[in-house]
Design an enzyme around this catalytic site. Structure first.
Site, PDB file in Angstrom:
ATOM      1  N   ASP A 312       0.818  -1.217   0.000  1.00  0.00           N
ATOM      2  CA  ASP A 312       0.000   0.000   0.000  1.00  0.00           C
ATOM      3  C   ASP A 312       0.851   1.265   0.000  1.00  0.00           C
ATOM      4  O   ASP A 312       2.065   1.224   0.220  1.00  0.00           O
ATOM      5  CB  ASP A 312      -0.907  -0.035   1.244  1.00  0.00           C
ATOM      6  CG  ASP A 312      -1.998   1.032   1.184  1.00  0.00           C
ATOM      7  OD1 ASP A 312      -2.318   1.497   0.073  1.00  0.00           O
ATOM      8  OD2 ASP A 312      -2.523   1.404   2.251  1.00  0.00           O
ATOM      9  N   GLU A 315       2.227   4.996  -4.247  1.00  0.00           N
ATOM     10  CA  GLU A 315       2.200   5.907  -5.419  1.00  0.00           C
ATOM     11  C   GLU A 315       3.517   6.655  -5.565  1.00  0.00           C
ATOM     12  O   GLU A 315       3.871   6.928  -6.721  1.00  0.00           O
ATOM     13  CB  GLU A 315       1.025   6.881  -5.281  1.00  0.00           C
ATOM     14  CG  GLU A 315      -0.340   6.217  -5.341  1.00  0.00           C
ATOM     15  CD  GLU A 315      -0.676   5.354  -4.111  1.00  0.00           C
ATOM     16  OE1 GLU A 315      -0.185   5.679  -3.007  1.00  0.00           O
ATOM     17  OE2 GLU A 315      -1.379   4.360  -4.273  1.00  0.00           O
ATOM     18  N   ASP A 430      -9.260   3.336  -2.183  1.00  0.00           N
ATOM     19  CA  ASP A 430     -10.211   3.821  -1.182  1.00  0.00           C
ATOM     20  C   ASP A 430     -11.503   4.345  -1.796  1.00  0.00           C
ATOM     21  O   ASP A 430     -11.709   5.558  -1.935  1.00  0.00           O
ATOM     22  CB  ASP A 430      -9.552   4.913  -0.330  1.00  0.00           C
ATOM     23  CG  ASP A 430      -8.366   4.367   0.439  1.00  0.00           C
ATOM     24  OD1 ASP A 430      -8.201   3.130   0.460  1.00  0.00           O
ATOM     25  OD2 ASP A 430      -7.605   5.166   1.008  1.00  0.00           O
TER      26      ASP A 430
HETATM   27  C1  GLC Z   1      -4.877   3.254   2.721  1.00  0.00           C
HETATM   28  C2  GLC Z   1      -5.399   2.008   2.032  1.00  0.00           C
HETATM   29  C3  GLC Z   1      -6.466   1.361   2.877  1.00  0.00           C
HETATM   30  C4  GLC Z   1      -5.900   1.053   4.261  1.00  0.00           C
HETATM   31  C5  GLC Z   1      -5.358   2.309   4.894  1.00  0.00           C
HETATM   32  C6  GLC Z   1      -4.630   2.031   6.210  1.00  0.00           C
HETATM   33  O1  GLC Z   1      -5.857   4.226   2.781  1.00  0.00           O
HETATM   34  O2  GLC Z   1      -5.850   2.283   0.746  1.00  0.00           O
HETATM   35  O3  GLC Z   1      -6.938   0.189   2.259  1.00  0.00           O
HETATM   36  O4  GLC Z   1      -6.892   0.494   5.062  1.00  0.00           O
HETATM   37  O5  GLC Z   1      -4.441   2.930   4.022  1.00  0.00           O
HETATM   38  O6  GLC Z   1      -3.551   1.188   6.005  1.00  0.00           O
END
Ligand code: GLC
Length: 674
Positions: A312, A315, A430
């Site tokens: 995650d 980007e 998200d």
């Molecule tokens: C980002 C991710 C989400 C996750 C959050 C906390 O927003 O896209 O899926 O729950 O981070 O890690």
């Protein structure tokens, strides 16, 4: 046929496998009016449809809006949003002339699909060179559309195939903070008799949000937990973030610092920006040595029995940079004591939020980059921004391959560009608990498939905002068909595990359909990955001369035989469905499938809230398995069938082998065998 035209100094993006010699002529579709920045125009016919662009908002037909490939941490997703987490620069123009185009480039590129001028498709590059591929159909038995995607998918290499358990259901929530929370989720699923194959761990499992650590206070024995859950057929899937916390004594940070593995500023010192753990530094995933190092770090978790990960914030997402923060504080101070008027008040209030994912921050650091001509050079990050997350996926995929040479691992990522589809899947980030976002997933997912991302799916029920029972249920009814099927939500939202709701039997029934179909879904998925055919596709791909089918935006073809038409409106009795040919309608309700013939044309189909309706092409057979609580317990020796065909070729393997091939793994099922 595929032609390649090369413009400017092109960075090696790793999107394409093999090489096609650059053509010295000019493309026969549209006109390239500038090399640098790259500029291509194509005069569209009035009925031309523009497909593709992978992860983007709006319809399957992208015509009429403007999209920008610039991997963005974007939780505010609406019709005006031009960029999401992926940079998927493939388009398919279908109409007067049908052809595909792929813009292989590492930086920002803009697609104006008839927004500025309704008749013109304009693609504008930025600072870096572009390899421009033009693909024309050569199918004899397939439509030009299918042939083009197939050739493109061969060009970019075989899509990632996860282990079979990853086609089971995954429960996630940013908010499972402790081992106790996780065990409780599992217990409640089991008590409810609802199938479950995985629980995702969000950032709370880590110690101080440090990658590759486990907080011993919250998860005192992760190994034991993983083992206990595996005994029940359930896998743990922890998150890994891109940013590494600056923390003395934290081994990953110390190693990265010692070996200069982090992205640097112009003066060669490591670049710092804030993410979850506060000030962090960012591995330069474009450097192969850094990828090797980062990939090997997964061992800290695979050694505990973990077999799946989600990557995650790659980007990369940045809450603030040191420089951006200093400038913001300085500006905020200038407002002190002032009479704030209409302009200055809004300028003032927007300042604190302005440090987030700023373009000028992406211009403050550098990556070590491989050029197509073999040279290596330092490039400012914005020139290669769209490659960053994809190369994190590559680092993880290659690392996991080394750590687990004989067993596939589950891996999916948030940021991506084409090329990453060979190493992992993606989830679409998200989203919000809105009906419109359910529809958006239906429209986005065939475009992801065109770009090679077969293992994909959205957060079922919606990530942000409070959801509702009916939205979760309807979304799950669509999720039955998506390869990645995961319910995920943010910590500050209403809980949305299925067991939270009344009439739990409705959820059980829908989830049982997923597990009944799982051997078929896995089989269709693997066949699509190996052949380059699409798992999900718009109706027009199979019915190109049917003008009605060409305009259908909310139905999908799946694999060789299914048509699905999800309900995506609240309080709907059902929905209108257009069938491009006579088909068999299947209604799945209360754990039973009932079939009836339906003729070609328009129908209003009643779909009770707890039912799933889908259609099977005549002459096809779809196997249904007896559902089980996890995918490893499905018995494929005992199958029932729906559809009126006589046979189905089921692909089956051990569920984890890395050496995947059709030969020797196809079992011909015939109706007589029931
Ligand atoms: C980002 C991710 C989400 C996750 C959050 C906390 O927003 O896209 O899926 O729950 O981070 O890690």
């Amino acid at each position: 046929m595929i032609q390649r035209f090369s413009y400017g100094a092109v960075v090696e993006t790793n999107a394409v496998v093999g090489t096609i010699k650059p053509d010295t002529g000019v493309p026969s579709f549209g006109t390239v009016t500038s090399d640098s920045p790259f500029l291509w125009n194509y005069p569209m016919g009035p009925d031309d449809i523009v497909y593709g662009l992978g992860e983007n908002m709006r319809g399957m037909n992208k015509r009429g809006f403007r999209y920008v490939s610039w991997c963005s941490d974007q939780s505010n997703q609406n019709e005006s949003t031009e960029s999401l987490y992926g940079a998927h620069n493939f388009m398919l123009i279908s109409g007067e002339r049908t052809f595909g185009v792929f813009f292989d480039t590492s930086s920002r590129i803009t697609f104006d699909a008839g927004w500025t001028n309704p008749d013109t498709l304009t693609v504008t590059g930025s600072s870096t060179g572009v390899d421009f591929y033009v693909i024309t159909g050569e199918g004899k038995n397939t439509s030009a559309e299918v042939s083009i995607v197939c050739q493109f998918r061969k060009l970019i290499g075989q899509s990632y195939i996860p282990p079979r358990w990853a086609f089971g259901f995954q429960q996630s929530r940013w908010g499972y903070r402790t081992e106790k929370d996780v065990r409780e989720v599992v217990r409640k699923f089991r008590e409810a008799g609802i199938p479950l194959d995985a629980v995702c761990l969000d950032i709370d499992y880590m110690q101080d949000y440090e990658d590759f650590t486990v907080d011993p206070r919250k998860f005192p024995n992760m190994k034991q937990l993983a083992e206990d859950l595996k005994a029940e057929g359930i896998h743990l899937v922890p998150i890994i973030d891109a940013g590494i916390k600056i923390q003395k004594g934290y081994s990953v940070y110390e190693e990265g610092r010692t070996h200069n593995y982090f992205c640097t500023k112009k003066d060669g010192t490591a670049y710092t920006a804030g993410v979850w753990p506060g000030r962090s530094q960012f591995p330069d995933f474009l450097n192969p040595e850094v990828r090797d190092w980062f990939g090997s770090k997964y061992e800290s978790l695979t050694s505990l029995g973990i077999e799946g990960f989600w990557n995650d914030m790659n980007e990369p997402a940045m809450f603030y940079s040191d420089e951006g923060l200093a400038e913001t504080f300085r500006k905020i101070k200038t407002f002190e004591g002032k009479n704030l008027d209409i302009n200055s008040f809004f300028e003032f209030t927007s300042l604190a939020g302005s440090t987030f994912n700023r373009t000028d921050d992406y211009e403050r650091f550098y990556n070590r980059v491989q050029m197509k001509d073999g040279r290596t050079e330092m490039q400012r990050h914005d020139n290669v921004h769209n490659l960053y997350g994809a190369h994190m996926t590559r680092a993880s995929g290659e690392g996991l391959q080394k750590l687990s040479p004989d067993r596939r691992m589950l891996l999916y990522s948030r940021a991506s560009c084409i090329g990453a589809h060979r190493y992992g899947g993606i989830w679409t980030g998200d989203n919000t608990s809105w009906w419109g976002h359910l529809k958006q997933e239906v429209q986005m997912i065939p475009a992801l498939n065109m770009c090679g991302f077969l293992y994909s799916g959205a957060d079922i029920g919606g990530f942000g905002s409070d959801t509702s029972r009916d939205l979760v249920l309807r979304w799950t009814e669509f999720g039955v068909f998506t390869p990645l099927m995961r319910n995920h939500s943010a910590w500050n939202t209403r809980r949305q595990e299925y067991y939270q709701y009344d009439h739990i039997e409705d959820f059980r029934s829908v989830m049982n359909l997923r597990y009944a179909l799982l051997p078929f879904i896995y089989s269709e998925f693997v066949k699509s990955a190996l052949s380059g055919l699409m798992y999900f596709r718009p109706l027009s791909f199979d019915f190109p001369s049917d003008e009605r089918a060409r305009r259908v935006e909310d139905e999908l073809l799946l694999g060789e035989s299914l048509l699905i038409a999800p309900v995506y409106e609240q309080n709907a009795l059902g929905r209108y469905v257009y069938l491009p040919e006579d088909m068999i309608q299947v209604i799945w309700q209360n754990g039973q499938a009932v079939q009836q013939d339906v003729v070609k044309g328009d129908h209003f189909i009643c779909v009770p809230l707890n039912a799933v309706v889908f259609f099977i092409k005549h002459g096809h057979l779809v196997p249904l398995c007896r559902p089980a609580l996890s995918s490893d317990k499905l018995d494929t020796s005992d199958l029932a069938f729906i559809g009126d065909g006589t046979s189905y070729e089921l692909y089956e393997d051990d569920g984890f082998t890395r050496n995947i091939k059709l030969e020797g793994n196809i079992r011909k099922l015939t109706k007589q065998a029931v």
